[in-house]
Design an enzyme around this catalytic site. Structure first.
Site, PDB file in Angstrom:
ATOM      1  N   ASP A  44     159.732  77.195  83.998  1.00 44.01           N
ATOM      2  CA  ASP A  44     158.446  77.054  83.273  1.00 44.01           C
ATOM      3  C   ASP A  44     157.238  77.244  84.184  1.00 44.01           C
ATOM      4  OD1 ASP A  44     158.806  74.497  84.455  1.00 44.01           O
ATOM      5  OD2 ASP A  44     158.297  73.370  82.626  1.00 44.01           O
ATOM      6  N   GLY A 130     164.264  57.645  82.662  1.00 42.89           N
ATOM      7  CA  GLY A 130     164.794  58.193  83.913  1.00 42.89           C
ATOM      8  C   GLY A 130     166.067  58.993  83.731  1.00 42.89           C
ATOM      9  N   GLY A 132     166.237  62.091  82.512  1.00 41.92           N
ATOM     10  CA  GLY A 132     165.985  63.526  82.466  1.00 41.92           C
ATOM     11  C   GLY A 132     165.785  64.041  81.052  1.00 41.92           C
ATOM     12  N   LEU A 133     165.421  63.149  80.128  1.00 47.35           N
ATOM     13  CA  LEU A 133     165.241  63.549  78.730  1.00 47.35           C
ATOM     14  C   LEU A 133     163.776  63.428  78.310  1.00 47.35           C
ATOM     15  CD1 LEU A 133     168.445  61.834  77.295  1.00 47.35           C
ATOM     16  CD2 LEU A 133     168.167  64.224  77.993  1.00 47.35           C
ATOM     17  N   SER A 134     162.893  63.394  79.308  1.00 46.39           N
ATOM     18  CA  SER A 134     161.441  63.418  79.063  1.00 46.39           C
ATOM     19  C   SER A 134     160.908  62.208  78.324  1.00 46.39           C
ATOM     20  CB  SER A 134     161.039  64.689  78.292  1.00 46.39           C
ATOM     21  OG  SER A 134     161.291  65.784  79.077  1.00 46.39           O
ATOM     22  N   SER A 135     161.311  61.034  78.777  1.00 48.39           N
ATOM     23  CA  SER A 135     160.796  59.810  78.157  1.00 48.39           C
ATOM     24  C   SER A 135     159.283  59.696  78.347  1.00 48.39           C
ATOM     25  CB  SER A 135     161.497  58.584  78.742  1.00 48.39           C
ATOM     26  OG  SER A 135     161.362  58.553  80.146  1.00 48.39           O
ATOM     27  N   SER A 136     158.771  60.152  79.480  1.00 48.30           N
ATOM     28  CA  SER A 136     157.328  60.009  79.709  1.00 48.30           C
ATOM     29  C   SER A 136     156.547  61.001  78.842  1.00 48.30           C
ATOM     30  CB  SER A 136     156.980  60.187  81.189  1.00 48.30           C
ATOM     31  OG  SER A 136     157.339  61.460  81.647  1.00 48.30           O
ATOM     32  N   GLU A 168     149.954  64.825  83.392  1.00 46.95           N
ATOM     33  CA  GLU A 168     151.101  64.679  84.303  1.00 46.95           C
ATOM     34  C   GLU A 168     150.738  65.129  85.718  1.00 46.95           C
ATOM     35  OE1 GLU A 168     154.723  64.134  84.270  1.00 46.95           O
ATOM     36  OE2 GLU A 168     154.306  62.912  82.513  1.00 46.95           O
ATOM     37  N   ASP A 180     158.556  70.385  78.670  1.00 45.88           N
ATOM     38  CA  ASP A 180     158.924  69.147  77.980  1.00 45.88           C
ATOM     39  C   ASP A 180     157.996  68.857  76.808  1.00 45.88           C
ATOM     40  OD1 ASP A 180     160.676  69.092  80.060  1.00 45.88           O
ATOM     41  OD2 ASP A 180     159.631  67.538  81.171  1.00 45.88           O
TER      42      ASP A 180
HETATM   43  C1  GLA Z   1     161.030  68.670  84.380  1.00 49.48           C
HETATM   44  C2  GLA Z   1     159.608  69.175  84.205  1.00 49.48           C
HETATM   45  C3  GLA Z   1     159.581  70.483  83.428  1.00 49.48           C
HETATM   46  C4  GLA Z   1     160.549  71.501  84.025  1.00 49.48           C
HETATM   47  C5  GLA Z   1     161.914  70.867  84.264  1.00 49.48           C
HETATM   48  C6  GLA Z   1     162.839  71.790  84.985  1.00 49.48           C
HETATM   49  O1  GLA Z   1     161.583  68.311  83.147  1.00 49.48           O
HETATM   50  O2  GLA Z   1     158.829  68.214  83.534  1.00 49.48           O
HETATM   51  O3  GLA Z   1     158.270  70.989  83.415  1.00 49.48           O
HETATM   52  O4  GLA Z   1     160.038  72.073  85.191  1.00 49.48           O
HETATM   53  O5  GLA Z   1     161.833  69.663  84.987  1.00 49.48           O
HETATM   54  O6  GLA Z   1     163.176  72.865  84.190  1.00 49.48           O
END
Ligand code: GLA
Length: 390
Positions: A44, A130, A132-136, A168, A180
């Protein structure tokens, strides 16, 4: 955010808890999902392609605007107490804990010229922290959707993506890209979000694992990570160095056929980083074509190749993620890879329904044998993006 997550609270209980805490009903409740990324990792911020989808698990924010500039924030997660801040006096770097996510959104809106009054907020979330599922991002996207409506700012999804990225990057201090929040804000039920990170063009691609007799399992390794730590930013710096040496504005502009030539121009480590990004972009495009032409049952090899590339070229995997992927694959999954920023978090495993239990059991057994923390395993399907829920 290192506290233990708790079960989701039904919306009416979120509203009544808001009333008890703040003495009045909220103006509304807005929810935003976490995400898994099917494929396209670290592409990204190289202006490339990604293919994430929004999951059912989401953050919910009950919000009520105030007529002064005080912000009061309370989370039902863990035992963190009420946070108070002045919306008119926010500064990057000054906020710690989970409050930096909502306050970062307020700050970014203000930087964009939008006047944000004070408000009361009660947060609930079942997006594992934490993992890796974008909780924030789920928190940020829920709140920006709320404030966009409540202030009448009229921001587009693309603008909200850029503003949460600013929150962020500049307020939280994590140099992340736009994947995310794009999944969280623009996700749709039954579809993956094929995003061109150069111009934010989105195509929704049907991803119906169930119809192909498959289930997409998430294996949360319980290895926690933060993108404000060094690993993520050092990978980003390597990509920028590679682009600079190769004379392109972003690695998006390097084709697979250019790699032979690039090898001679880059030091071995930078070449491996570039090799991952360039081949990963290509894999995203191939995955989209394959999904459209043949369906989910045919993307397994691409998922496997993506994992190998992250493990060997980009070097962002870890023993727990590799074990999860290996055990899933040798027990029936047709493809598996780590998902998200790396250095921990979750793996995904595309698994025939009839092999689901065997994959679950094998992964849990292997983690126990290796002395790793017991992973959490659950299935996900693509769901809708951020919206008002009451
Ligand atoms: C995190 C970042 C994203 C992306 C991924 C890796 O989730 O927030 O912007 O860079 O790592 O693909």
């Amino acid at each position: 955010m290192n506290t233990t997550n708790r079960a989701d609270t039904p919306p009416d209980s979120l509203i009544s808890r808001f009333e008890v805490t703040f003495g009045a009903a909220p103006d509304g409740v807005w929810a935003a999902p976490g995400r898994v990324n099917l494929i396209g990792e670290h592409t990204d911020y190289n202006q490339g392609f990604v293919l994430p989808f929004a999951i059912e698990k989401r953050a919910r924010t009950a919000v009520r605007l105030r007529d002064d500039s005080t912000v009061r924030l309370l989370s039902t997660i863990g035992d963190q107490g009420l946070v108070e801040a002045d919306a008119a006096a926010l500064a990057p770097g000054a906020v710690t804990g989970w409050a930096k996510y909502p306050l970062g959104v307020v700050w970014a809106l203000q930087q964009h010229g939008i006047k944000v009054p004070g408000f009361d907020l009660l947060l609930d979330s079942d997006v594992p922290l934490g993992a890796g599922l974008s909780s924030s991002h789920a928190i940020e996207c829920a709140l920006i959707t709320a404030l966009n409506e409540l202030t009448g700012a009229g921001l587009s999804a693309e603008e909200m993506v850029m503003l949460t990225q600013r929150a962020e990057n500049a307020f939280v201090g994590a140099p992340t890209g736009i994947m995310d929040q794009s999944a969280s804000l623009r996700g749709a039920s039954g579809h993956a979000v094929f995003l061109d990170c150069r111009d934010q063009a989105v195509q929704l691609v049907p991803f119906e694992a169930q119809e192909a007799g498959l289930v997409l399992l998430v294996i949360d390794t319980k290895v926690s990570h933060s993108h404000a730590d060094g690993g993520y930013s050092s990978r980003r710096a390597s990509c920028e160095l590679g682009a600079q040496i190769l004379g392109v504005s972003a690695l998006r502009d390097v084709a697979v056929t250019d790699l032979q030539n690039a090898r001679g121009l880059l030091d071995p480590t930078t070449f491996r980083r570039v090799h991952h990004i360039v081949t990963e972009n290509d894999r995203v495009l191939q995955t989209v074509d394959t999904l459209r032409a043949h369906g989910a049952a045919h993307i397994g090899d691409l998922l496997d190749a993506s994992h190998a590339s992250m493990r060997d070229d980009f070097e962002i995997s870890c023993p727990e993620l590799n074990l999860a992927v290996d055990k899933a694959r040798t027990n029936g999954a047709i493809g598996a890879r780590m998902t998200g920023g790396g250095f921990g978090g979750s793996a995904i495993a595309l698994t025939p329904v009839q092999d689901e239990q065997q994959v679950r059991d094998a992964v849990i057994l292997a983690f126990a044998a290796a002395g790793f923390t017991r992973p959490e395993i659950f299935s996900v399907t693509p769901s809708a993006g951020a919206a008002r829920t009451s």
